[in-house]
Design a protein around this motif. Sequence first.
Motif, PDB file in Angstrom:
ATOM      1  N   ASN A 183     -62.534 -24.399  26.727  1.00  0.00           N
ATOM      2  CA  ASN A 183     -62.866 -24.011  25.497  1.00  0.00           C
ATOM      3  C   ASN A 183     -64.133 -23.411  24.718  1.00  0.00           C
ATOM      4  OD1 ASN A 183     -59.764 -24.132  25.086  1.00  0.00           O
ATOM      5  ND2 ASN A 183     -59.764 -26.043  24.170  1.00  0.00           N
ATOM      6  N   ALA A 241     -56.476 -18.056  21.793  1.00  0.00           N
ATOM      7  CA  ALA A 241     -56.451 -19.340  21.582  1.00  0.00           C
ATOM      8  C   ALA A 241     -57.579 -20.220  20.753  1.00  0.00           C
ATOM      9  CB  ALA A 241     -56.689 -19.683  23.702  1.00  0.00           C
ATOM     10  N   GLN A 242     -58.451 -19.825  20.461  1.00  0.00           N
ATOM     11  CA  GLN A 242     -59.264 -19.653  19.133  1.00  0.00           C
ATOM     12  C   GLN A 242     -58.232 -20.557  18.369  1.00  0.00           C
ATOM     13  OE1 GLN A 242     -62.314 -20.297  20.819  1.00  0.00           O
ATOM     14  NE2 GLN A 242     -60.986 -19.196  22.521  1.00  0.00           N
ATOM     15  N   PHE A 301     -48.979 -23.589  17.444  1.00  0.00           N
ATOM     16  CA  PHE A 301     -49.485 -23.860  18.919  1.00  0.00           C
ATOM     17  C   PHE A 301     -51.133 -24.689  18.519  1.00  0.00           C
ATOM     18  CE2 PHE A 301     -52.859 -21.424  21.239  1.00  0.00           C
ATOM     19  CZ  PHE A 301     -51.939 -22.324  22.107  1.00  0.00           C
ATOM     20  N   ASN A 302     -51.458 -23.929  17.379  1.00  0.00           N
ATOM     21  CA  ASN A 302     -53.076 -24.033  17.225  1.00  0.00           C
ATOM     22  C   ASN A 302     -53.296 -25.637  17.126  1.00  0.00           C
ATOM     23  OD1 ASN A 302     -53.839 -21.779  17.717  1.00  0.00           O
ATOM     24  ND2 ASN A 302     -53.692 -21.301  15.174  1.00  0.00           N
ATOM     25  N   LEU A 361     -52.561 -28.285  19.881  1.00  0.00           N
ATOM     26  CA  LEU A 361     -53.422 -28.186  21.544  1.00  0.00           C
ATOM     27  C   LEU A 361     -55.250 -28.395  20.358  1.00  0.00           C
ATOM     28  CD1 LEU A 361     -50.755 -26.555  22.498  1.00  0.00           C
ATOM     29  CD2 LEU A 361     -52.054 -25.747  23.634  1.00  0.00           C
ATOM     30  N   ARG A 362     -55.098 -28.635  19.111  1.00  0.00           N
ATOM     31  CA  ARG A 362     -56.343 -29.169  18.348  1.00  0.00           C
ATOM     32  C   ARG A 362     -57.633 -30.005  19.770  1.00  0.00           C
ATOM     33  NH1 ARG A 362     -52.485 -31.937  16.361  1.00  0.00           N
ATOM     34  NH2 ARG A 362     -53.570 -33.997  15.784  1.00  0.00           N
ATOM     35  N   HIS A 397     -56.577 -29.965  23.228  1.00  0.00           N
ATOM     36  CA  HIS A 397     -56.594 -29.793  24.775  1.00  0.00           C
ATOM     37  C   HIS A 397     -57.621 -28.582  24.984  1.00  0.00           C
ATOM     38  CE1 HIS A 397     -54.851 -28.517  28.711  1.00  0.00           C
ATOM     39  NE2 HIS A 397     -53.493 -29.113  28.048  1.00  0.00           N
ATOM     40  N   TYR A 410     -58.053 -26.854  27.084  1.00  0.00           N
ATOM     41  CA  TYR A 410     -58.378 -25.604  28.034  1.00  0.00           C
ATOM     42  C   TYR A 410     -56.662 -24.488  27.432  1.00  0.00           C
ATOM     43  CZ  TYR A 410     -60.859 -28.032  31.820  1.00  0.00           C
ATOM     44  OH  TYR A 410     -61.559 -29.046  32.943  1.00  0.00           O
ATOM     45  N   CYS A 411     -56.734 -24.443  26.580  1.00  0.00           N
ATOM     46  CA  CYS A 411     -56.293 -23.483  25.543  1.00  0.00           C
ATOM     47  C   CYS A 411     -55.614 -22.362  25.821  1.00  0.00           C
ATOM     48  CB  CYS A 411     -57.127 -23.734  24.320  1.00  0.00           C
ATOM     49  SG  CYS A 411     -56.823 -24.917  22.805  1.00  0.00           S
ATOM     50  N   VAL A 452     -53.334 -22.918  28.814  1.00  0.00           N
ATOM     51  CA  VAL A 452     -52.229 -23.802  28.519  1.00  0.00           C
ATOM     52  C   VAL A 452     -51.404 -21.354  28.162  1.00  0.00           C
ATOM     53  CG1 VAL A 452     -50.659 -24.758  27.007  1.00  0.00           C
ATOM     54  CG2 VAL A 452     -52.477 -25.581  27.951  1.00  0.00           C
ATOM     55  N   LEU A 453     -51.626 -20.982  27.398  1.00  0.00           N
ATOM     56  CA  LEU A 453     -51.555 -19.869  26.475  1.00  0.00           C
ATOM     57  C   LEU A 453     -50.413 -18.745  27.831  1.00  0.00           C
ATOM     58  CD1 LEU A 453     -51.057 -18.441  23.908  1.00  0.00           C
ATOM     59  CD2 LEU A 453     -52.959 -17.483  24.109  1.00  0.00           C
TER      60      LEU A 453
END
Length: 305
Positions: free
Chosen positions: A3, A89-90, A255-256, A259-260, A262, A264-265, A268-269
């Motif tokens: 990220n 993913a941000q 989702f955000n 996975l806050r 995580h 490697y978002c 995952v996405l």
Amino acid sequence: MENSLTFEQFCDYFNKESTCIDALFASRWPEGFRCPRCQHAGYYFIRTRTLPLYECQSCRAQTSIIAGTIMEGSRTPLRLWFQALFLHAQPNGISALRLSTLIGTTYKTAWLMCHKIRHAMSSADSKVLLSGIVRINCGVYGRPYNPTIFRHPQEQPLLIGASLDNEHQVTHLKIKQVSDRHLVHDRVTPLGSRLFIRDHVSPETKDIDTVLLKFSRNRHRQLIQIGEQASAWMNYIFSGIGPKHLQSYLDQFCFNVNLRFHPYCFNVLLTYCASFPTLTYPQLTGRMDLSAQRRITYHEYLRSA
């Protein structure tokens, strides 16, 4: 993909279609190729097209790298899809208007890409059920316009549910739009809450507390604050959302949140997008507007209570 990368660094890394193809292959078949028709592992690699084909050595079926993914049927280069995935993913996501400017597509193309990515988020989250300590509270998207029980057309009632750890911190979040069939004015009926629990809470869960009254002294303020954050996010990033597509934006917010932490978002996405079939434009534009459904009557509400 970590990220911590900037968008420019990400674009430099995935600057070739071949690099994107390799990453998509690894996400789609992490244990090696499997024929979608017969699950055979052997294949012939066909390079005569822009995107490669994989021909099964057993049944001879040919599979594109994007077949069966949200990118199926798209003519947009994979590197632009990857850029869109990175930006989604941000933590704050991105609007279709901003995305079209950054990756150089038309607004319509960017809009459709955004909704397909949200579709993957929604599909993946539907397979995860709330469990353990579960708290559910009513909420609303759109500021309360009326101090009475009567609902303003721009108010969209929600149910906000979360799994909590032993320190009462949210470990998994779901926010669902409530159909007008399960409302009396602005109040969610008991039937509506039971359906939420049936669809989104593990059957083994014993510790469930649901609050449906707006001004109950037992309401879960943490969930109310999360609902307010979701509303503020949608209004700030997207300048407000109508009821027809509201659920997909709520799923992106969840989702955000989920996975806050995580690291490697993007990975995952990408896995989500490689695992679920595409959402077509007719399916997207033909979505049902929940606010257009028939509202439940007061007597039906009493029977459901």
